[in-house]
Design an enzyme around this catalytic site. Structure first.
Site, PDB file in Angstrom:
ATOM      1  N   ARG A  52     -54.758 -73.767  14.836  1.00  0.00           N
ATOM      2  CA  ARG A  52     -54.958 -73.098  16.120  1.00  0.00           C
ATOM      3  C   ARG A  52     -54.919 -71.599  15.854  1.00  0.00           C
ATOM      4  NH1 ARG A  52     -56.748 -77.123  17.660  1.00  0.00           N
ATOM      5  NH2 ARG A  52     -56.146 -78.449  19.403  1.00  0.00           N
ATOM      6  N   GLU A  74     -60.486 -67.417  21.081  1.00  0.00           N
ATOM      7  CA  GLU A  74     -61.762 -68.137  20.907  1.00  0.00           C
ATOM      8  C   GLU A  74     -62.375 -68.626  22.223  1.00  0.00           C
ATOM      9  OE1 GLU A  74     -60.385 -71.390  18.279  1.00  0.00           O
ATOM     10  OE2 GLU A  74     -60.882 -72.785  19.896  1.00  0.00           O
ATOM     11  N   HIS A  91     -64.684 -73.580  15.521  1.00  0.00           N
ATOM     12  CA  HIS A  91     -63.898 -74.751  15.907  1.00  0.00           C
ATOM     13  C   HIS A  91     -64.716 -76.041  15.756  1.00  0.00           C
ATOM     14  CE1 HIS A  91     -60.045 -75.764  18.263  1.00  0.00           C
ATOM     15  NE2 HIS A  91     -60.445 -76.833  17.598  1.00  0.00           N
TER      16      HIS A  91
HETATM   17  P1  NAI Z   1     -49.457 -83.704  13.137  1.00  0.00           P
HETATM   18  O1  NAI Z   1     -48.613 -83.674  14.357  1.00  0.00           O
HETATM   19  O2  NAI Z   1     -49.767 -85.006  12.483  1.00  0.00           O
HETATM   20  O3  NAI Z   1     -48.822 -82.743  12.011  1.00  0.00           O
HETATM   21  C1  NAI Z   1     -48.351 -81.451  12.272  1.00  0.00           C
HETATM   22  C2  NAI Z   1     -47.236 -81.189  11.256  1.00  0.00           C
HETATM   23  O4  NAI Z   1     -46.840 -79.816  11.389  1.00  0.00           O
HETATM   24  C3  NAI Z   1     -45.986 -82.060  11.495  1.00  0.00           C
HETATM   25  O5  NAI Z   1     -45.626 -82.711  10.294  1.00  0.00           O
HETATM   26  C4  NAI Z   1     -44.933 -81.032  11.920  1.00  0.00           C
HETATM   27  O6  NAI Z   1     -43.616 -81.403  11.503  1.00  0.00           O
HETATM   28  C5  NAI Z   1     -45.433 -79.785  11.205  1.00  0.00           C
HETATM   29  N1  NAI Z   1     -44.863 -78.548  11.714  1.00  0.00           N
HETATM   30  C6  NAI Z   1     -44.432 -78.257  12.969  1.00  0.00           C
HETATM   31  N2  NAI Z   1     -43.924 -77.009  13.002  1.00  0.00           N
HETATM   32  C7  NAI Z   1     -44.045 -76.512  11.753  1.00  0.00           C
HETATM   33  C8  NAI Z   1     -43.690 -75.273  11.154  1.00  0.00           C
HETATM   34  N3  NAI Z   1     -43.097 -74.290  11.860  1.00  0.00           N
HETATM   35  N4  NAI Z   1     -43.948 -75.093   9.827  1.00  0.00           N
HETATM   36  C9  NAI Z   1     -44.528 -76.070   9.112  1.00  0.00           C
HETATM   37  N5  NAI Z   1     -44.878 -77.271   9.629  1.00  0.00           N
HETATM   38  C10 NAI Z   1     -44.649 -77.482  10.924  1.00  0.00           C
HETATM   39  O7  NAI Z   1     -50.797 -82.936  13.535  1.00  0.00           O
HETATM   40  P2  NAI Z   1     -52.224 -83.015  12.809  1.00  0.00           P
HETATM   41  O8  NAI Z   1     -53.004 -84.149  13.382  1.00  0.00           O
HETATM   42  O9  NAI Z   1     -52.035 -82.940  11.343  1.00  0.00           O
HETATM   43  O10 NAI Z   1     -52.901 -81.673  13.345  1.00  0.00           O
HETATM   44  C11 NAI Z   1     -52.407 -80.395  12.976  1.00  0.00           C
HETATM   45  C12 NAI Z   1     -53.043 -79.362  13.879  1.00  0.00           C
HETATM   46  O11 NAI Z   1     -54.443 -79.267  13.583  1.00  0.00           O
HETATM   47  C13 NAI Z   1     -53.025 -79.732  15.376  1.00  0.00           C
HETATM   48  O12 NAI Z   1     -51.808 -79.353  15.992  1.00  0.00           O
HETATM   49  C14 NAI Z   1     -54.182 -78.978  15.925  1.00  0.00           C
HETATM   50  O13 NAI Z   1     -53.699 -77.726  16.383  1.00  0.00           O
HETATM   51  C15 NAI Z   1     -55.100 -78.754  14.707  1.00  0.00           C
HETATM   52  N6  NAI Z   1     -56.388 -79.439  14.864  1.00  0.00           N
HETATM   53  C16 NAI Z   1     -57.532 -78.700  14.690  1.00  0.00           C
HETATM   54  C17 NAI Z   1     -58.778 -79.289  14.823  1.00  0.00           C
HETATM   55  C18 NAI Z   1     -60.054 -78.528  14.600  1.00  0.00           C
HETATM   56  O14 NAI Z   1     -61.113 -78.988  15.056  1.00  0.00           O
HETATM   57  N7  NAI Z   1     -60.045 -77.402  13.914  1.00  0.00           N
HETATM   58  C19 NAI Z   1     -58.897 -80.700  15.212  1.00  0.00           C
HETATM   59  C20 NAI Z   1     -57.637 -81.403  15.292  1.00  0.00           C
HETATM   60  C21 NAI Z   1     -56.433 -80.772  15.155  1.00  0.00           C
END
Ligand code: NAI
Length: 335
Positions: free
Chosen positions: A234, A263, A295
């Site tokens: 994000r 964005e 994105h």
């Molecule tokens: P997820 O929930 O499976 O994993 C996120 C991880 O980040 C978790 O393991 C969590 O413990 C960790 N985390 C939380 N706070 C943290 C911190 N301060 N430092 C380090 N790690 C931390 O989520 P997923 O599915 O892996 O997605 C990650 C992010 O990707 C989403 O939140 C979303 O913002 C973004 N995303 C972007 C897309 C795009 O089209 N560019 C599409 C889908 C998701």
């Protein structure tokens, strides 16, 4: 169920209509973004379906609730654009698509790394001009380099697997470390250690009050001179003005972004005939070592199909009383 679907493009309409064949909801597609200014369009709809740049703040949610909306179905994994406290107060259930294809986003992060490292974007333009000079296109072997992964959830793990396949050393930070990522050889460390060790830093953590501007002047200063930063998570994780300063100092070696703090005003629109009003963004894309995509991490046929299927299942679960399978819980109040 009557559903007002916001921020829809032709590809959304196609995938949602196909998935709806098995569910029979009444979908009404709106091109407009959902904000407090457009929320009244949803009056009379039981459910509202939104994407990442819709703005579900307390004002917008109050208008939706007054119009009869009881379910907010997000077509995204992230829910940082929803005021969950307000939704809970107003009795609106929020559902999301927690995992539609971690591979889609992880693979785009890798595409940004490969393109920036081997300057594919510049080579493409040169060859079309009949310029076959290699000056300025020098890259490095990924094999043996250290890749720092901030956030090793679904996408971070998929990314770790690919980078392990390249023969990279992995260093990770996450408040909930993953055994699967450890099994790939990753060492967990705190953010500061990661930033000072990594040749490439990839952000895969959600946007929360704790992660906002995780990358800012002080943390950029910890990064190795010449290191690469990739953000497909994000935009708010990165202080854009600080990365511009680090690029100008030649401290940051390369920057790949699929997301950007501001964005909403840019991404998913064709502004080619209008021009870009955002001066910070306009400066960002002048650097030869910056690559920005709008994105599109989620944008694969597989991910679109999964988003549509899960969204329809969430809507149907709600109508059947069992509830959507993927409810976003209301936050626990902070003391
Ligand atoms: P997820 O929930 O499976 O994993 C996120 C991880 O980040 C978790 O393991 C969590 O413990 C960790 N985390 C939380 N706070 C943290 C911190 N301060 N430092 C380090 N790690 C931390 O989520 P997923 O599915 O892996 O997605 C990650 C992010 O990707 C989403 O939140 C979303 O913002 C973004 N995303 C972007 C897309 C795009 O089209 N560019 C599409 C889908 C998701």
């Amino acid at each position: 169920m009557r559903v007002a679907v916001f921020s829809t493009k032709p590809y959304d309409r196609q995938s949602l209509t196909e998935a709806n064949a098995a569910h029979g909801h009444h979908l009404n597609f709106f091109e407009a973004r959902l904000t407090a200014a457009t929320a009244a369009l949803a009056a009379g709809y039981d459910a509202v379906c939104v994407f990442v740049n819709d703005q579900l703040d307390a004002d917008a949610l109050a208008i939706l609730a007054a119009g009869g909306t009881r379910l907010l179905a997000l077509r995204s994994a992230g829910f940082n654009h929803v005021d969950l406290d307000a939704a809970a107060r107003l009795g609106i259930t929020v559902a999301r698509v927690p995992a539609y294809s971690p591979y889609a986003v992880a693979e785009l992060a890798v595409a940004l790394i490969l393109s920036l490292n081997r300057k594919i974007h510049r080579a493409f333009a040169r060859v079309r001009e009949g310029n076959f000079s290699l000056d300025g296109l020098l890259g490095f072997d990924l094999h043996g380099r250290t890749v720092g992964i901030v956030g090793t959830g679904r996408i971070g793990e998929a990314f770790a697997r690919i980078m392990a396949g390249f023969g990279c050393q992995l260093i990770a930070c996450d408040p909930s470390p993953s055994d699967a990522v450890r099994a790939l050889g990753a060492q967990y460390a705190d953010l500061h250690t990661l930033l000072s060790a990594a040749d490439i830093v990839a952000l895969h953590a959600p946007l929360t009050p704790d992660t906002r501007h995780l990358i800012r002047a002080e943390t950029l200063a910890l990064m190795k001179p010449g290191a690469m930063l990739i953000n497909t998570s994000r935009g708010g994780l990165v202080d854009t003005r600080a990365v511009i300063a680090a690029l100008k100092r030649r401290h940051l070696g390369a920057l790949g972004l699929d997301v950007y703090e501001e964005e909403e005003a840019l991404f998913f629109h064709d502004l080619s005939a209008h021009g870009i009003d955002d001066d910070v963004f306009a400066r960002l894309v002048t650097f030869p070592n910056v690559l920005v995509t709008g994105h599109q991490g989620f944008f694969t046929v597989d991910a679109l199909r999964n988003i549509a299927d899960t969204t329809m299942a969430n809507l149907t679960g709600f109508t059947q009383g069992s509830g959507p399978a993927h409810v976003v819980p209301a936050p626990v109040p902070r003391r």
